[in-house]
Design a protein around this motif. Structure first.
Motif, PDB file in Angstrom:
ATOM      1  N   THR A   1       0.840  -1.203   0.000  1.00 59.01           N
ATOM      2  CA  THR A   1       0.000   0.000   0.000  1.00 59.01           C
ATOM      3  C   THR A   1       0.874   1.251   0.000  1.00 59.01           C
ATOM      4  OG1 THR A   1      -0.259  -0.061   2.414  1.00 59.01           O
ATOM      5  CG2 THR A   1      -1.971  -1.114   1.103  1.00 59.01           C
ATOM      6  N   GLU A   2       2.008   1.199   0.673  1.00 55.68           N
ATOM      7  CA  GLU A   2       2.926   2.339   0.650  1.00 55.68           C
ATOM      8  C   GLU A   2       3.439   2.581  -0.772  1.00 55.68           C
ATOM      9  OE1 GLU A   2       6.937   3.988   2.909  1.00 55.68           O
ATOM     10  OE2 GLU A   2       6.237   1.958   3.345  1.00 55.68           O
ATOM     11  N   ILE A   3       3.810   1.510  -1.461  1.00 61.93           N
ATOM     12  CA  ILE A   3       4.285   1.630  -2.841  1.00 61.93           C
ATOM     13  C   ILE A   3       3.180   2.169  -3.747  1.00 61.93           C
ATOM     14  CG2 ILE A   3       4.916   0.205  -4.846  1.00 61.93           C
ATOM     15  CD1 ILE A   3       6.659  -1.441  -2.838  1.00 61.93           C
ATOM     16  N   LEU A   4       1.963   1.665  -3.584  1.00 59.62           N
ATOM     17  CA  LEU A   4       0.845   2.155  -4.406  1.00 59.62           C
ATOM     18  C   LEU A   4       0.557   3.622  -4.123  1.00 59.62           C
ATOM     19  CD1 LEU A   4      -1.636  -0.838  -4.448  1.00 59.62           C
ATOM     20  CD2 LEU A   4      -0.277   0.052  -6.337  1.00 59.62           C
ATOM     21  N   GLY A   5       0.713   4.044  -2.880  1.00 58.97           N
ATOM     22  CA  GLY A   5       0.533   5.456  -2.551  1.00 58.97           C
ATOM     23  C   GLY A   5       1.535   6.335  -3.278  1.00 58.97           C
ATOM     24  N   LEU A   6       2.773   5.878  -3.363  1.00 55.55           N
ATOM     25  CA  LEU A   6       3.791   6.621  -4.112  1.00 55.55           C
ATOM     26  C   LEU A   6       3.449   6.673  -5.595  1.00 55.55           C
ATOM     27  CD1 LEU A   6       7.019   5.195  -2.424  1.00 55.55           C
ATOM     28  CD2 LEU A   6       6.072   7.498  -2.138  1.00 55.55           C
ATOM     29  N   LEU A   7       2.998   5.550  -6.133  1.00 53.60           N
ATOM     30  CA  LEU A   7       2.629   5.506  -7.546  1.00 53.60           C
ATOM     31  C   LEU A   7       1.435   6.404  -7.840  1.00 53.60           C
ATOM     32  CD1 LEU A   7       3.056   1.691  -8.144  1.00 53.60           C
ATOM     33  CD2 LEU A   7       4.359   3.506  -9.285  1.00 53.60           C
ATOM     34  N   ALA A   8       0.482   6.457  -6.913  1.00 54.38           N
ATOM     35  CA  ALA A   8      -0.710   7.279  -7.108  1.00 54.38           C
ATOM     36  C   ALA A   8      -0.352   8.762  -7.192  1.00 54.38           C
ATOM     37  CB  ALA A   8      -1.714   7.031  -5.984  1.00 54.38           C
ATOM     38  N   ALA A   9       0.763   9.145  -6.606  1.00 57.24           N
ATOM     39  CA  ALA A   9       1.196  10.539  -6.647  1.00 57.24           C
ATOM     40  C   ALA A   9       1.989  10.868  -7.912  1.00 57.24           C
ATOM     41  CB  ALA A   9       2.040  10.851  -5.411  1.00 57.24           C
ATOM     42  N   ASP A  10       2.253   9.875  -8.751  1.00 55.09           N
ATOM     43  CA  ASP A  10       3.054  10.061  -9.962  1.00 55.09           C
ATOM     44  C   ASP A  10       2.133   9.995 -11.174  1.00 55.09           C
ATOM     45  OD1 ASP A  10       4.807   9.783 -12.175  1.00 55.09           O
ATOM     46  OD2 ASP A  10       6.322   8.815 -10.909  1.00 55.09           O
ATOM     47  N   GLU A  11       1.963  11.105 -11.850  1.00 54.19           N
ATOM     48  CA  GLU A  11       0.998  11.191 -12.961  1.00 54.19           C
ATOM     49  C   GLU A  11       1.290  10.233 -14.108  1.00 54.19           C
ATOM     50  OE1 GLU A  11       2.860  15.031 -15.308  1.00 54.19           O
ATOM     51  OE2 GLU A  11       1.605  15.379 -13.543  1.00 54.19           O
ATOM     52  N   ARG A  12       2.543   9.791 -14.247  1.00 51.66           N
ATOM     53  CA  ARG A  12       2.870   8.850 -15.321  1.00 51.66           C
ATOM     54  C   ARG A  12       2.102   7.540 -15.191  1.00 51.66           C
ATOM     55  NH1 ARG A  12       8.878   7.746 -14.704  1.00 51.66           N
ATOM     56  NH2 ARG A  12       8.247   7.924 -12.534  1.00 51.66           N
TER      57      ARG A  12
ATOM     58  N   PRO B   1      -8.689  -1.966 -10.548  1.00 53.08           N
ATOM     59  CA  PRO B   1      -9.437  -1.738  -9.312  1.00 53.08           C
ATOM     60  C   PRO B   1      -8.706  -2.210  -8.058  1.00 53.08           C
ATOM     61  CG  PRO B   1     -10.812  -2.843 -10.958  1.00 53.08           C
ATOM     62  CD  PRO B   1      -9.430  -2.770 -11.511  1.00 53.08           C
ATOM     63  N   VAL B   2      -7.763  -3.131  -8.199  1.00 54.82           N
ATOM     64  CA  VAL B   2      -7.024  -3.617  -7.038  1.00 54.82           C
ATOM     65  C   VAL B   2      -6.259  -2.483  -6.360  1.00 54.82           C
ATOM     66  CG1 VAL B   2      -4.889  -4.292  -8.245  1.00 54.82           C
ATOM     67  CG2 VAL B   2      -5.604  -5.533  -6.196  1.00 54.82           C
ATOM     68  N   ALA B   3      -5.860  -1.463  -7.125  1.00 55.94           N
ATOM     69  CA  ALA B   3      -5.147  -0.334  -6.527  1.00 55.94           C
ATOM     70  C   ALA B   3      -6.043   0.388  -5.531  1.00 55.94           C
ATOM     71  CB  ALA B   3      -4.659   0.621  -7.614  1.00 55.94           C
ATOM     72  N   ASP B   4      -7.286   0.674  -5.932  1.00 56.75           N
ATOM     73  CA  ASP B   4      -8.219   1.322  -5.016  1.00 56.75           C
ATOM     74  C   ASP B   4      -8.501   0.443  -3.809  1.00 56.75           C
ATOM     75  OD1 ASP B   4      -8.564   3.741  -6.258  1.00 56.75           O
ATOM     76  OD2 ASP B   4     -10.308   3.095  -7.418  1.00 56.75           O
TER      77      ASP B   4
ATOM     78  N   ALA C   1      -3.067   6.422 -15.506  1.00 56.13           N
ATOM     79  CA  ALA C   1      -3.936   5.622 -16.378  1.00 56.13           C
ATOM     80  C   ALA C   1      -3.868   4.140 -16.023  1.00 56.13           C
ATOM     81  CB  ALA C   1      -3.549   5.834 -17.843  1.00 56.13           C
ATOM     82  N   VAL C   2      -2.678   3.650 -15.705  1.00 54.11           N
ATOM     83  CA  VAL C   2      -2.539   2.237 -15.342  1.00 54.11           C
ATOM     84  C   VAL C   2      -3.267   1.964 -14.035  1.00 54.11           C
ATOM     85  CG1 VAL C   2      -0.906   0.413 -14.708  1.00 54.11           C
ATOM     86  CG2 VAL C   2      -0.362   1.963 -16.587  1.00 54.11           C
ATOM     87  N   LEU C   3      -3.075   2.812 -13.040  1.00 59.74           N
ATOM     88  CA  LEU C   3      -3.747   2.620 -11.755  1.00 59.74           C
ATOM     89  C   LEU C   3      -5.258   2.673 -11.915  1.00 59.74           C
ATOM     90  CD1 LEU C   3      -1.424   4.705  -9.417  1.00 59.74           C
ATOM     91  CD2 LEU C   3      -1.672   2.221  -9.461  1.00 59.74           C
TER      92      LEU C   3
END
Length: 182
Positions: free
Chosen positions: A85-96, A105-108, A99-101
């Motif tokens: 979840t920490e890694i996904l939080g970092l990815l969610a802050a990166d606009e690149r 739905p597993v990300a949410d 679209a993948v996130l």
């Protein structure tokens, strides 16, 4: 580089040339499409984190997105999937990676924003694990990724099971542009 933090290291790394060479070689092969999982182990205080910080700095300088998830010793309780979840939080802050996130739905679900489908736990867990595997595969197609899981010996059972699933399916060892390799 959005969503990625770097530690400013002022002291030189001494006595880890062999380890750095091996880890740098793994990173170079990963950038060429031969992703691999590596376990860095050793006694407390021998410099594992410092070595990983050096490798992460080199990876980031070469254009790799470095994502670190931490495991925390909370005794028997533990927080399910904390490093992921920490890694996904970092990815969610990166606009690149937006679209993948958005397409997974597993990300949410892991970030606490998605509903649990209320079905039987075993199939639901399998769907979660397969969803994370697909998400990581798609994320790696956007940009090279280096995932660092710190203090894995403190990981909760769910995180260990997910990591075992990802390694067992070859997700963290797949060749570029294709199915998991052996």
């Amino acid at each position: 580089m959005g969503g990625v933090s770097q530690t400013s290291l002022t002291s030189p790394l001494v006595g880890r040339e062999d380890e750095l060479a091996r880890l740098t070689g793994v990173l170079e092969r990963a950038r060429a499409g031969e992703a691999r999982a590596v376990l860095v182990a050793g006694d407390a205080g021998v410099g594992k984190t410092r070595t990983l910080d050096e490798v992460a700095g080199r990876a980031a300088a070469a254009g790799t997105t470095v994502l670190t998830g931490h495991c925390v010793d909370l005794g028997d309780v533990g927080l399910p999937y904390l490093p992921f979840t920490e890694i996904l939080g970092l990815l969610a802050a990166d606009e690149r990676f937006a679209a993948v996130l958005a397409g997974h739905p597993v990300a949410d679900r892991l970030l606490g924003g998605g509903p649990d489908d209320g079905t039987d736990a075993a199939p639901s867990r399998l769907r979660l694990f397969e969803g994370v595997a697909a998400l990581l595969t798609d994320l790696a197609d956007v940009a090279p990724l280096l995932l660092v899981l710190e203090d894995l010996h403190w990981a909760d059972q769910s995180s260990r099971d997910l990591l075992r699933f990802l390694l067992g399916r070859g997700v963290l060892q797949r060749p570029a542009g294709g199915a998991p390799g052996h």
